[in-house]
Design a protein around this motif. Structure first.
Motif, short mmCIF file in Angstrom:
data_model
loop_
_atom_site.label_atom_id
_atom_site.label_comp_id
_atom_site.label_asym_id
_atom_site.label_seq_id
_atom_site.Cartn_x
_atom_site.Cartn_y
_atom_site.Cartn_z
N PRO A 47 -42.14 51.02 61.07
CA PRO A 47 -41.76 49.63 60.81
C PRO A 47 -42.95 48.71 60.59
N VAL A 48 -44.07 49.01 61.24
CA VAL A 48 -45.27 48.19 61.07
C VAL A 48 -45.79 48.29 59.65
N GLY A 49 -45.81 49.50 59.09
CA GLY A 49 -46.35 49.70 57.75
C GLY A 49 -45.55 48.96 56.69
N ILE A 50 -44.23 48.99 56.79
CA ILE A 50 -43.40 48.31 55.80
C ILE A 50 -43.53 46.80 55.94
N LEU A 51 -43.42 46.29 57.16
CA LEU A 51 -43.51 44.84 57.39
C LEU A 51 -44.88 44.30 57.01
N MET A 63 -36.23 47.22 52.18
CA MET A 63 -37.05 48.39 51.84
C MET A 63 -36.62 49.63 52.63
N TRP A 64 -36.18 49.43 53.88
CA TRP A 64 -35.69 50.57 54.64
C TRP A 64 -34.45 51.17 53.97
N VAL A 65 -33.59 50.33 53.47
CA VAL A 65 -32.39 50.82 52.79
C VAL A 65 -32.76 51.50 51.47
N ILE A 66 -33.67 50.86 50.72
CA ILE A 66 -34.10 51.43 49.44
C ILE A 66 -34.74 52.80 49.65
N SER A 219 -45.39 49.85 50.87
CA SER A 219 -44.34 49.83 51.89
C SER A 219 -43.39 51.01 51.69
N PHE A 220 -43.16 51.35 50.42
CA PHE A 220 -42.32 52.50 50.10
C PHE A 220 -42.94 53.78 50.64
N TYR A 221 -44.25 53.86 50.61
CA TYR A 221 -44.95 55.04 51.10
C TYR A 221 -44.71 55.23 52.59
N SER A 222 -44.75 54.13 53.37
CA SER A 222 -44.49 54.21 54.81
C SER A 222 -43.05 54.67 55.08
N GLY A 223 -42.10 54.11 54.33
CA GLY A 223 -40.71 54.51 54.49
C GLY A 223 -40.48 55.95 54.05
N PHE A 224 -41.18 56.34 53.02
CA PHE A 224 -41.07 57.70 52.49
C PHE A 224 -41.47 58.70 53.56
N TRP A 225 -42.53 58.39 54.29
CA TRP A 225 -42.98 59.28 55.36
C TRP A 225 -41.96 59.33 56.50
N ALA A 226 -41.38 58.18 56.83
CA ALA A 226 -40.41 58.13 57.94
C ALA A 226 -39.16 58.94 57.64
N TYR A 227 -38.78 59.04 56.36
CA TYR A 227 -37.56 59.77 55.99
C TYR A 227 -37.82 61.24 55.64
N SER A 228 -39.07 61.65 55.60
CA SER A 228 -39.38 63.02 55.14
C SER A 228 -38.81 64.06 56.09
N GLY A 229 -38.44 65.21 55.54
CA GLY A 229 -37.90 66.31 56.32
C GLY A 229 -36.53 66.76 55.89
N VAL A 260 -28.35 54.76 58.68
CA VAL A 260 -27.70 53.82 59.60
C VAL A 260 -28.54 53.63 60.85
N VAL A 261 -29.03 54.74 61.41
CA VAL A 261 -29.84 54.66 62.64
C VAL A 261 -31.11 53.86 62.40
N TYR A 262 -31.79 54.11 61.28
CA TYR A 262 -33.04 53.40 60.99
C TYR A 262 -32.80 51.90 60.80
N LEU A 263 -31.73 51.55 60.09
CA LEU A 263 -31.47 50.14 59.82
C LEU A 263 -31.16 49.37 61.10
N VAL A 264 -30.26 49.90 61.92
CA VAL A 264 -29.89 49.18 63.14
C VAL A 264 -31.05 49.18 64.14
N ALA A 265 -31.89 50.23 64.13
CA ALA A 265 -33.06 50.25 65.02
C ALA A 265 -34.04 49.15 64.64
N ASN A 266 -34.25 48.93 63.35
CA ASN A 266 -35.14 47.87 62.92
C ASN A 266 -34.59 46.49 63.27
N ILE A 267 -33.28 46.32 63.12
CA ILE A 267 -32.67 45.05 63.52
C ILE A 267 -32.85 44.83 65.03
N ALA A 268 -32.71 45.91 65.80
CA ALA A 268 -32.90 45.81 67.25
C ALA A 268 -34.33 45.42 67.59
N TYR A 269 -35.31 46.04 66.93
CA TYR A 269 -36.70 45.67 67.18
C TYR A 269 -36.92 44.18 66.94
#
Length: 487
Positions: A47-51, A63-66, A219-229, A260-269
């Motif tokens: 989340p730090v990298g995207i923000l 960007m998290w959704v994209i 920012s896409f690169y940070s999200g790309f890493w978080a979703y990899s796997g 869904v988990v990533y989006l609501v987790a970011n809102i929670a943060y």
């Protein structure tokens, strides 16, 4: 399919039962593997990298959704390839079928040195930082302690994967459940704070957004890493029950859960932390726990460490099958194509992964390892999607239970290639080093595959190494146990 195990006798005649990988991974376990691999350290750190790049709360959530949608589209393309070519080996098999033997080897080599061991090494070091952080709250964590514990953790995971596939998949289910519980704690606390009326961070949430192409790309690169796997289940196709149906189902179910988990987790943060606090944090979840959980704040670093272990376990489980298949195609040493006769697991490949991972664990720069892995993965995606487009013309009659519009892999190929170019621009040192590693692989391909008539001295050395490891690890060729010379 034979499920019996050969008795531990030193006689070839006692090993007459079929030696092969078994279909034992269910849909639920497949979903657990993918979710367990994807949800690692990314959601707790990225989340730090995207923000930091887009500079606004509102657009960071966009960007998290994209990023999630992009990775889902990539996964859908992989689902077509996995259903059409239901063989373990994933992208290695797809590129080899499209572009031939050499390009298939390059994909295997990138995974062998740039993605698998580098990724596991980086994750193991991150895991140990979180484990040790509560013990060293006011001082720097000793580097030697971090490395030694990291080695022990990876050794344990390799032993579990080498002993029993069911143990590894069941552990993945438990770890996935644990990390979802950890994220549930974050989400519940965050939404309780949000329910109290503290919504300042969401007021004028798009104010100050940086819409430049560079900011969005980074920012896409940070999200790309978080979703990899999401691609790793394709390496296990031969062990997946009913892969034509369960592979695409597992991928789609997993990606929906993760988005869904990533989006609501970011809102929670953002319900608890201000953007400034998030940007100053090296691990957002730890900072979040420090402000909301009081004396129980130590629990979050431990849960993050467990989460990262899940990613490492899934990577080892999946990648060992890739190298196993590559060795069967004469792209890796022969002993890596053999199965441990008693446990029916690719023990040789797992131990090679362990050795390479320990080598990379000597690095003191975790982010250097992550960037090397990112370059390798973006390069692989570029070739996979290009191959998918080419296969539509090369093999138009190939049965495709799932068939996506051809424009989709074409666009994803161009985007992945743009990420590779951007990586060269932003991280030239890491990129050129990765390119040199690929060049070394090309030389080894010529030596190992193209040079067929090697001198007897060289060939005898190669045979000696294969026989040594075959006897040391008690491994047998798949479906052909009588070839093993025990004398």
């Amino acid at each position: 399919m034979g499920r019996g195990r050969a008795e531990p006798s030193m006689s070839p005649s006692s090993t007459s039962e079929k030696i092969e990988l078994k279909k034992q991974i269910t849909l639920f376990q497949g979903v657990s593997i993918i979710v367990g691999i994807i949800i690692g350290s990314g959601i707790f750190v990225s989340p730090v990298g995207i923000l930091m790049n887009v500079k606004s709360v509102g657009f960071s959530l966009v960007m998290w959704v994209i990023c999630g949608v992009y990775n889902t589209l990539c996964a859908v393309c992989y689902a077509e390839l996995g259903a059409s070519i239901p063989q373990s080996g994933g992208e290695y098999i797809y590129v080899k079928r499209a572009f031939g033997d050499f390009m298939g080897f390059i994909i295997l080599w990138i995974n062998f040195l740039l993605i698998c061991p580098v990724g596991i090494a980086a994750l193991s070091l991150i895991c140990c930082v979180y484990i040790l952080q509560p013990l060293f709250p006011d001082c720097e964590i000793p580097a030697m302690a971090t490395k030694l514990i990291a080695i022990c953790i990876v050794c344990l995971l390799i032993v579990i994967n080498g002993r029993n596939v069911k143990w590894a998949t069941r552990m993945q289910v438990v770890i996935t459940t644990a990390k979802l519980v950890a994220l549930a704690i974050v989400v519940i606390i965050g939404f309780i704070y949000l329910g109290t009326g503290d919504r300042e961070n969401f007021t004028n949430s798009f104010e100050g957004t940086d819409y430049s192409a560079g900011a969005i790309a980074l920012s896409f690169y940070s999200g790309f890493w978080a979703y990899s796997g999401w691609s790793y289940l394709n390496f296990l196709t031969e062990e997946l029950v009913n892969p034509n149906k369960n592979l695409p189902r597992a991928i789609l179910i997993s990606m929906c859960i993760v988005i869904v988990v990533y989006l609501v987790a970011n809102i929670a943060y953002l319900s608890v932390l201000t953007p400034v606090q998030m940007l100053k944090s090296t691990a957002v979840a730890v900072t979040f726990a420090g402000q909301t959980m009081g004396v129980m704040a130590w629990l979050i670093p431990i849960l993050i460490a467990v989460s990262v272990c899940g990613t490492m376990n899934g990577t080892a489980l999946s990648m060992s099958r890739l190298f196993f298949i590559g060795a069967k195609n004469n792209h890796m040493p022969q002993f890596m194509s053999m199965i441990q006769y008693k446990y029916l697991t690719p023990m040789s490949s797992l131990l090679v992964i362990l050795g390479l991972t320990i080598c990379f664990q000597t690095s003191n720069d975790i982010w250097f390892l992550i960037e090397m892995e990112g370059f390798g993965f973006a390069s692989v995606l570029t070739m996979v999607f290009a191959g998918q487009v080419y296969l539509r013309f090369k093999e138009p009659d190939l049965v495709r239970p799932i068939k996506v519009p051809i424009i989709l892999p074409l666009v994803l190929c161009l985007i992945s290639f743009a990420i590779v170019i951007l990586t060269f621009y932003q991280k030239p040192t890491e990129s050129y080093m990765a390119l040199c590693i690929v060049g070394v692989g090309a030389v080894l391909y010529v030596f190992g595959n193209r040079w067929q008539k090697k001198p007897k001295v060289i060939q005898s050395k190669i045979n000696f190494v294969n026989q040594f490891f075959q006897k040391l690890l008690l491994v047998l060729p798949q479906d052909n146990p009588d070839e093993l010379d025990w004398e």
